[in-house]
Design a protein around this motif. Structure first.
Motif, PDB file in Angstrom:
ATOM      1  N   LEU A  74      35.898  34.629  20.986  1.00  0.00           N
ATOM      2  CA  LEU A  74      35.153  33.410  21.326  1.00  0.00           C
ATOM      3  C   LEU A  74      35.341  33.015  22.788  1.00  0.00           C
ATOM      4  O   LEU A  74      34.483  32.344  23.368  1.00  0.00           O
ATOM      5  N   THR A  75      36.435  33.447  23.386  1.00  0.00           N
ATOM      6  CA  THR A  75      36.692  33.153  24.799  1.00  0.00           C
ATOM      7  C   THR A  75      35.882  34.056  25.725  1.00  0.00           C
ATOM      8  O   THR A  75      35.389  33.614  26.762  1.00  0.00           O
ATOM      9  N   THR A  76      35.737  35.325  25.357  1.00  0.00           N
ATOM     10  CA  THR A  76      35.095  36.289  26.254  1.00  0.00           C
ATOM     11  C   THR A  76      33.587  36.440  26.044  1.00  0.00           C
ATOM     12  O   THR A  76      32.825  36.529  27.000  1.00  0.00           O
ATOM     13  N   MET A  77      33.142  36.467  24.787  1.00  0.00           N
ATOM     14  CA  MET A  77      31.770  36.875  24.500  1.00  0.00           C
ATOM     15  C   MET A  77      30.669  35.933  24.966  1.00  0.00           C
ATOM     16  O   MET A  77      29.584  36.392  25.327  1.00  0.00           O
ATOM     17  N   PRO A  78      30.852  34.602  24.984  1.00  0.00           N
ATOM     18  CA  PRO A  78      29.761  33.744  25.465  1.00  0.00           C
ATOM     19  C   PRO A  78      29.293  34.084  26.879  1.00  0.00           C
ATOM     20  O   PRO A  78      28.083  34.133  27.138  1.00  0.00           O
ATOM     21  N   THR A  79      30.235  34.331  27.806  1.00  0.00           N
ATOM     22  CA  THR A  79      29.813  34.666  29.174  1.00  0.00           C
ATOM     23  C   THR A  79      29.234  36.076  29.241  1.00  0.00           C
ATOM     24  O   THR A  79      28.314  36.341  30.017  1.00  0.00           O
ATOM     25  N   VAL A  80      29.763  36.993  28.410  1.00  0.00           N
ATOM     26  CA  VAL A  80      29.238  38.363  28.376  1.00  0.00           C
ATOM     27  C   VAL A  80      27.785  38.350  27.934  1.00  0.00           C
ATOM     28  O   VAL A  80      26.903  38.941  28.582  1.00  0.00           O
ATOM     29  N   LEU A  81      27.487  37.655  26.845  1.00  0.00           N
ATOM     30  CA  LEU A  81      26.121  37.588  26.336  1.00  0.00           C
ATOM     31  C   LEU A  81      25.219  36.792  27.288  1.00  0.00           C
ATOM     32  O   LEU A  81      24.025  37.069  27.401  1.00  0.00           O
ATOM     33  N   GLY A  82      25.805  35.799  27.974  1.00  0.00           N
ATOM     34  CA  GLY A  82      25.038  35.046  28.966  1.00  0.00           C
ATOM     35  C   GLY A  82      24.547  35.941  30.091  1.00  0.00           C
ATOM     36  O   GLY A  82      23.412  35.824  30.560  1.00  0.00           O
ATOM     37  N   VAL A  83      25.406  36.856  30.524  1.00  0.00           N
ATOM     38  CA  VAL A  83      25.030  37.810  31.579  1.00  0.00           C
ATOM     39  C   VAL A  83      23.995  38.810  31.066  1.00  0.00           C
ATOM     40  O   VAL A  83      22.991  39.087  31.725  1.00  0.00           O
ATOM     41  N   ALA A 100      40.262  32.872  32.069  1.00  0.00           N
ATOM     42  CA  ALA A 100      41.316  33.848  32.368  1.00  0.00           C
ATOM     43  C   ALA A 100      42.623  33.449  31.692  1.00  0.00           C
ATOM     44  O   ALA A 100      43.335  34.302  31.134  1.00  0.00           O
ATOM     45  N   TYR A 101      42.935  32.157  31.708  1.00  0.00           N
ATOM     46  CA  TYR A 101      44.171  31.673  31.083  1.00  0.00           C
ATOM     47  C   TYR A 101      44.188  31.986  29.589  1.00  0.00           C
ATOM     48  O   TYR A 101      45.174  32.530  29.064  1.00  0.00           O
ATOM     49  N   PHE A 102      43.107  31.669  28.902  1.00  0.00           N
ATOM     50  CA  PHE A 102      43.057  31.900  27.459  1.00  0.00           C
ATOM     51  C   PHE A 102      43.053  33.382  27.118  1.00  0.00           C
ATOM     52  O   PHE A 102      43.708  33.812  26.161  1.00  0.00           O
ATOM     53  N   ILE A 103      42.334  34.188  27.897  1.00  0.00           N
ATOM     54  CA  ILE A 103      42.289  35.628  27.640  1.00  0.00           C
ATOM     55  C   ILE A 103      43.687  36.236  27.730  1.00  0.00           C
ATOM     56  O   ILE A 103      44.136  36.949  26.834  1.00  0.00           O
ATOM     57  N   HIS A 104      44.387  35.953  28.827  1.00  0.00           N
ATOM     58  CA  HIS A 104      45.715  36.542  29.038  1.00  0.00           C
ATOM     59  C   HIS A 104      46.753  35.956  28.089  1.00  0.00           C
ATOM     60  O   HIS A 104      47.625  36.678  27.588  1.00  0.00           O
ATOM     61  N   THR A 105      46.656  34.644  27.821  1.00  0.00           N
ATOM     62  CA  THR A 105      47.590  34.012  26.885  1.00  0.00           C
ATOM     63  C   THR A 105      47.445  34.609  25.490  1.00  0.00           C
ATOM     64  O   THR A 105      48.443  34.963  24.843  1.00  0.00           O
ATOM     65  N   LEU A 106      46.204  34.762  25.026  1.00  0.00           N
ATOM     66  CA  LEU A 106      45.973  35.276  23.675  1.00  0.00           C
ATOM     67  C   LEU A 106      46.397  36.735  23.542  1.00  0.00           C
ATOM     68  O   LEU A 106      46.787  37.175  22.454  1.00  0.00           O
ATOM     69  N   SER A 107      46.331  37.496  24.632  1.00  0.00           N
ATOM     70  CA  SER A 107      46.818  38.879  24.593  1.00  0.00           C
ATOM     71  C   SER A 107      48.320  38.921  24.353  1.00  0.00           C
ATOM     72  O   SER A 107      48.815  39.743  23.566  1.00  0.00           O
ATOM     73  N   SER A 174      34.225  41.838  38.736  1.00  0.00           N
ATOM     74  CA  SER A 174      33.795  43.158  38.257  1.00  0.00           C
ATOM     75  C   SER A 174      33.527  43.211  36.757  1.00  0.00           C
ATOM     76  O   SER A 174      33.234  44.260  36.209  1.00  0.00           O
ATOM     77  N   HIS A 175      33.635  42.047  36.076  1.00  0.00           N
ATOM     78  CA  HIS A 175      33.344  41.991  34.644  1.00  0.00           C
ATOM     79  C   HIS A 175      32.443  40.804  34.334  1.00  0.00           C
ATOM     80  O   HIS A 175      32.170  39.981  35.214  1.00  0.00           O
ATOM     81  N   ALA A 176      32.024  40.711  33.090  1.00  0.00           N
ATOM     82  CA  ALA A 176      31.203  39.577  32.651  1.00  0.00           C
ATOM     83  C   ALA A 176      32.077  38.456  32.098  1.00  0.00           C
ATOM     84  O   ALA A 176      31.607  37.573  31.391  1.00  0.00           O
ATOM     85  N   PHE A 177      33.364  38.513  32.402  1.00  0.00           N
ATOM     86  CA  PHE A 177      34.316  37.458  32.060  1.00  0.00           C
ATOM     87  C   PHE A 177      35.396  37.467  33.133  1.00  0.00           C
ATOM     88  O   PHE A 177      35.499  38.409  33.929  1.00  0.00           O
ATOM     89  N   CYS A 178      36.192  36.403  33.183  1.00  0.00           N
ATOM     90  CA  CYS A 178      37.175  36.252  34.257  1.00  0.00           C
ATOM     91  C   CYS A 178      38.541  36.790  33.843  1.00  0.00           C
ATOM     92  O   CYS A 178      39.069  36.425  32.789  1.00  0.00           O
ATOM     93  N   LEU A 179      39.089  37.636  34.688  1.00  0.00           N
ATOM     94  CA  LEU A 179      40.444  38.139  34.526  1.00  0.00           C
ATOM     95  C   LEU A 179      41.243  37.774  35.767  1.00  0.00           C
ATOM     96  O   LEU A 179      40.709  37.789  36.885  1.00  0.00           O
ATOM     97  N   HIS A 180      42.515  37.493  35.587  1.00  0.00           N
ATOM     98  CA  HIS A 180      43.363  37.105  36.709  1.00  0.00           C
ATOM     99  C   HIS A 180      43.372  38.172  37.803  1.00  0.00           C
ATOM    100  O   HIS A 180      43.211  37.874  38.985  1.00  0.00           O
TER     101      HIS A 180
END
Length: 313
Positions: A74-83, A100-107, A174-180
């Motif tokens: 739910l954190t990554t896919m909305p922006t991916v599909l938006g792009v 980026a915070y939620f992606i890395h925290t959840l990992s 370089s992606h459709a979502f934000c990474l640190h």
């Protein structure tokens, strides 16, 4: 020197460079996986909540894993599909840093939950008589809280620092979502801390989690081999199969992504991007499938839920 307008300009997300004309077609498998992840993990959570026979530590930890997988998707896919659907590439700094915070925290949370599940299997097999007294509901809640707080606090320093860095480069991610690691490449400042700190976190948490999981399974295997009955040995090991499969799915994708980033300089950029999506989408897709296929209690729970709805209809 950087200008204020450049520093405040939104970041630009990137889909699949060179394949923009086929973004709509590429979005079909992404949307299918997105819906499957929500349905699979959502159904698993609903089942564990409503089926009293699954109100045990093992399934509480499974619920934590399903919640984490839902959160990642739910954190990554909305922006991916938006792009992919709308070519909606702009993303503000605040939203980008939060993502980026939620992606890395959840990992990190996922790694911690897998460790907690290994501890559950260790106690269940190596100390079965004390299982219910060691893993009480309050103890499960404490473990879950520690896993969450460990991840949330460990990632915070590098994300907070992103708010204070100046950004004067291209602003294209370089992606459709934000990474640190993507964002700091655009910073025009000393980023030594932001480069070294994540490496320390990965080694101190994810790698240590994996080593402790391996050690726990060495002890489990030693205990199981000491059981006289072959049938009992098989039964004990069978309770670990689903967890082992989830561990392999998570850590193999982590290692695969790491190798591609570190040693795949000559690999086409589209492979790097695809591996990133595999890392974020494959475990959330596979975990509910693994437990549904390999765990008898989950299968029985689904059958009861289905027959109940059928009877109700």
């Amino acid at each position: 020197m950087w200008s204020n307008s450049s520093n405040n300009a939104p970041f630009l997300l990137t889909g699949f460079p060179g394949l923009e004309a086929t973004h709509r077609w590429i979005s079909i498998p992404f949307f299918t996986v997105y819906v499957s992840v929500i349905f699979g993990n959502g159904t698993l959570l609903l089942l564990i909540k409503n089926d009293h026979s699954l109100h045990e530590p093992m399934y509480y930890f499974l619920a934590m894993l399903a919640t984490t997988d839902l959160g990642v998707t739910l954190t990554t896919m909305p922006t991916v599909l938006g792009v992919l659907w709308l070519d909606q590439r702009e993303i503000g700094h605040g939203i980008c840093f939060s993502q980026a915070y939620f992606i890395h925290t959840l990992s990190i949370v996922e790694s911690g939950v897998l460790l907690a599940m290994a501890y559950d299997r260790f106690v269940a097999i190596c100390n079965p008589l004390r299982y219910t007294t060691i893993l009480t509901n309050s103890q499960v809640i404490k473990i879950g809280t520690v896993v969450l707080m460990r991840a949330a606090l460990s990632i915070m320093p590098i994300i907070v620092r992103l708010h204070w860095l100046p950004y004067c480069h291209s602003h294209i991610l370089s992606h459709a979502f934000c990474l640190h690691q993507d964002v700091i490449k655009l910073a025009c400042a000393d980023i030594t801390f932001n480069r070294l700190y994540p490496v320390v976190v990965v080694f101190a948490m994810v790698l240590v989690d994996f080593l402790v999981i391996v050690f726990s399974y060495v002890l489990i295997l030693k205990t199981v081999m000491g059981i006289a009955s072959g049938e009992e040995r098989a039964k004990a090991l069978n309770t670990c199969v689903s967890h082992i499969c989830c561990i392999l799915v998570f850590y193999v994708t982590v290692v695969g992504l790491t190798f591609i980033h570190r040693f795949g300089k000559n690999v086409p950029h589209v492979v790097h991007i695809t591996m990133s999506y595999v890392y974020f989408l494959f475990p959330p897709l596979m975990n509910p499938v693994i437990y549904s296929v390999k765990t008898k209690q989950i299968q029985n729970g689904f059958l009861r839920m289905f027959s109940h709805h059928k009877t109700g209809a």
